[in-house]
Design an enzyme around this catalytic site. Structure first.
Site, PDB file in Angstrom:
ATOM      1  N   ASP A   7       0.939  -1.386  -0.056  1.00  0.00           N
ATOM      2  CA  ASP A   7       0.213   0.046  -0.181  1.00  0.00           C
ATOM      3  C   ASP A   7       0.816   0.797   0.470  1.00  0.00           C
ATOM      4  O   ASP A   7       2.261   1.463   0.369  1.00  0.00           O
ATOM      5  CB  ASP A   7      -0.580  -0.540   0.695  1.00  0.00           C
ATOM      6  CG  ASP A   7      -1.897   1.423   0.804  1.00  0.00           C
ATOM      7  OD1 ASP A   7      -2.658   1.374   0.415  1.00  0.00           O
ATOM      8  OD2 ASP A   7      -1.888   1.628   2.695  1.00  0.00           O
ATOM      9  N   SER A   8       0.244   2.295  -0.195  1.00  0.00           N
ATOM     10  CA  SER A   8       1.222   3.645   0.190  1.00  0.00           C
ATOM     11  C   SER A   8       0.967   4.457   1.205  1.00  0.00           C
ATOM     12  O   SER A   8       3.103   4.750   1.594  1.00  0.00           O
ATOM     13  CB  SER A   8       0.076   4.823  -0.403  1.00  0.00           C
ATOM     14  OG  SER A   8      -0.715   5.019   0.064  1.00  0.00           O
ATOM     15  N   CYS A  71      -4.720  -1.855  -1.505  1.00  0.00           N
ATOM     16  CA  CYS A  71      -4.781  -0.525  -1.974  1.00  0.00           C
ATOM     17  C   CYS A  71      -5.984  -0.636  -2.988  1.00  0.00           C
ATOM     18  O   CYS A  71      -5.940  -1.285  -4.396  1.00  0.00           O
ATOM     19  CB  CYS A  71      -3.376   0.252  -2.566  1.00  0.00           C
ATOM     20  SG  CYS A  71      -3.504   1.907  -3.137  1.00  0.00           S
ATOM     21  N   GLU A 152      -1.595   9.177   7.783  1.00  0.00           N
ATOM     22  CA  GLU A 152       0.002   9.096   8.110  1.00  0.00           C
ATOM     23  C   GLU A 152       0.691   9.729   9.067  1.00  0.00           C
ATOM     24  O   GLU A 152       1.557   8.780   9.287  1.00  0.00           O
ATOM     25  CB  GLU A 152       0.146   9.185   6.502  1.00  0.00           C
ATOM     26  CG  GLU A 152       0.541   8.654   5.499  1.00  0.00           C
ATOM     27  CD  GLU A 152       0.557   6.493   5.668  1.00  0.00           C
ATOM     28  OE1 GLU A 152       1.773   6.719   6.596  1.00  0.00           O
ATOM     29  OE2 GLU A 152      -0.005   6.195   5.702  1.00  0.00           O
ATOM     30  N   CYS A 184     -11.162   3.292   0.336  1.00  0.00           N
ATOM     31  CA  CYS A 184     -10.052   3.760   1.447  1.00  0.00           C
ATOM     32  C   CYS A 184      -9.251   2.347   2.312  1.00  0.00           C
ATOM     33  O   CYS A 184     -10.380   2.426   3.310  1.00  0.00           O
ATOM     34  CB  CYS A 184      -9.253   4.578   1.004  1.00  0.00           C
ATOM     35  SG  CYS A 184      -7.458   5.485   1.131  1.00  0.00           S
ATOM     36  N   HIS A 186      -6.819   3.031   4.230  1.00  0.00           N
ATOM     37  CA  HIS A 186      -6.209   3.889   5.378  1.00  0.00           C
ATOM     38  C   HIS A 186      -7.844   4.585   6.549  1.00  0.00           C
ATOM     39  O   HIS A 186      -7.792   4.349   7.678  1.00  0.00           O
ATOM     40  CB  HIS A 186      -5.854   5.244   4.550  1.00  0.00           C
ATOM     41  CG  HIS A 186      -4.871   5.161   4.922  1.00  0.00           C
ATOM     42  ND1 HIS A 186      -4.183   4.564   3.584  1.00  0.00           N
ATOM     43  CD2 HIS A 186      -3.419   5.694   5.335  1.00  0.00           C
ATOM     44  CE1 HIS A 186      -2.771   5.391   3.111  1.00  0.00           C
ATOM     45  NE2 HIS A 186      -2.377   5.108   4.271  1.00  0.00           N
TER      46      HIS A 186
HETATM   47  N1  DGL Z   1      -4.946   3.367   1.006  1.00  0.00           N
HETATM   48  C1  DGL Z   1      -5.053   3.042  -0.532  1.00  0.00           C
HETATM   49  C2  DGL Z   1      -6.658   3.531  -0.582  1.00  0.00           C
HETATM   50  O1  DGL Z   1      -6.835   2.111  -0.018  1.00  0.00           O
HETATM   51  C3  DGL Z   1      -4.597   4.495  -0.891  1.00  0.00           C
HETATM   52  C4  DGL Z   1      -4.622   5.829  -0.125  1.00  0.00           C
HETATM   53  C5  DGL Z   1      -3.714   6.408  -1.227  1.00  0.00           C
HETATM   54  O2  DGL Z   1      -2.393   6.518  -0.587  1.00  0.00           O
HETATM   55  O3  DGL Z   1      -3.765   7.370  -1.395  1.00  0.00           O
HETATM   56  O4  DGL Z   1      -6.731   3.417  -1.873  1.00  0.00           O
END
Ligand code: DGL
Length: 263
Positions: A7-8, A71, A152, A184, A186
């Site tokens: 993931d990011s 992600c 983050e 997402c 996150h």
């Molecule tokens: N966690 C990611 C997602 O599910 C990416 C979030 C990001 O880096 O913008 O989309």
């Protein structure tokens, strides 16, 4: 089974958390690409390149048998390319859980929170169109630029994060949305904040458990025996909020700072 997950940043750890409840006798190699975060505000070409590079790193360094795109944004832009380049690898992506939301809604009003890149992507547009034509529902989509950066930084309960969420959720609250898709990985990290703003009158749709069960099925078809301990190794390409990791994953091996070569 050796499982690569990326993931990011911290978001994909919500998927790893779900995996720890389902998968046994395996090693997870997690890459948090914080150097390139947020993915949701990058172009599809950039996201494809990051995804290809991380996958190559996981294959070369850890000989993975399976890859989880933890992600939604990377899945939307890159999963088709990854499957083309690595046809023998088990590859599982993350998609906004619109289907379970349709099954669950009573008011027929569904909210989808996701990154700008996911909502603009063709994959999401098609999924939403196909599924919403099967049942009469209204979908309230909301891109949340800036939210990944707040998470983050570990800013979960700060006034700034609260103000962003209140602004985005106001139309959903006013229109009786009863089910919100966390599109997402996150966003489960702010699920309590979302529930509070929606006065707890909402079901939140997470995807981690479904991904883990799907991985277990595919892994067992390839001979994985689901017994024994699960090791979690966490790698990061840049800075990361370690307390947030600790709060998500009980035990993991050392945190490694890595450099990913671009091909
Ligand atoms: N966690 C990611 C997602 O599910 C990416 C979030 C990001 O880096 O913008 O989309």
């Amino acid at each position: 089974m050796k499982i690569g997950v990326f993931d990011s940043g911290l978001g994909g750890l919500t998927v790893v958390q779900a995996m720890t409840q389902v998968i046994k006798g395996a090693q997870i190699f997690y890459v948090a690409d914080t150097k390139n975060a947020p993915y949701g505000e990058k172009t599809p070409e950039q996201i494809i390149q990051y995804s290809l590079d991380i996958t190559q790193y996981l294959i070369d360094t850890h000989q993975i048998d399976a890859l989880i795109l933890a992600c939604n944004t990377a899945t939307s832009s890159a999963i088709a390319h990854l499957r083309e380049v690595h046809p023998s690898l088990i590859i599982i992506g993350t998609e906004p859980g619109i289907k379970p939301a349709l099954a669950q809604t009573v008011t027929g009003k569904i909210g989808v929170l996701a990154t700008p890149a996911t909502l603009q992507g063709e994959k999401y547009q098609k999924l939403a169109q196909t599924l919403s034509s099967q049942k009469c529902v209204e979908i309230y989509e909301q891109a949340c630029p800036g939210l990944v950066q707040q998470i983050e930084k570990g800013e979960i309960d700060t006034p700034e994060t609260q103000a962003l969420l209140e602004k985005w959720l106001a139309p959903m609250r006013e229109n009786n949305v009863d089910t919100i898709v966390l599109g997402c990985t996150h966003y489960p990290l702010v699920s309590r904040n979302i529930e509070t703003i929606m006065n707890s009158k909402v079901s939140l749709i997470h995807t981690g458990e479904a991904i883990s069960k799907h991985l277990l099925t595919l892994g067992m078809q390839k001979g994985h025996i689901n017994e024994g301990t699960l090791e979690v190794h966490i790698h990061t390409t840049g800075e990361i909020h370690t307390q947030m990791i600790d709060s998500l994953i009980g035990t993991y091996e050392k945190l490694h700072l890595i450099e990913i070569k671009s091909h």
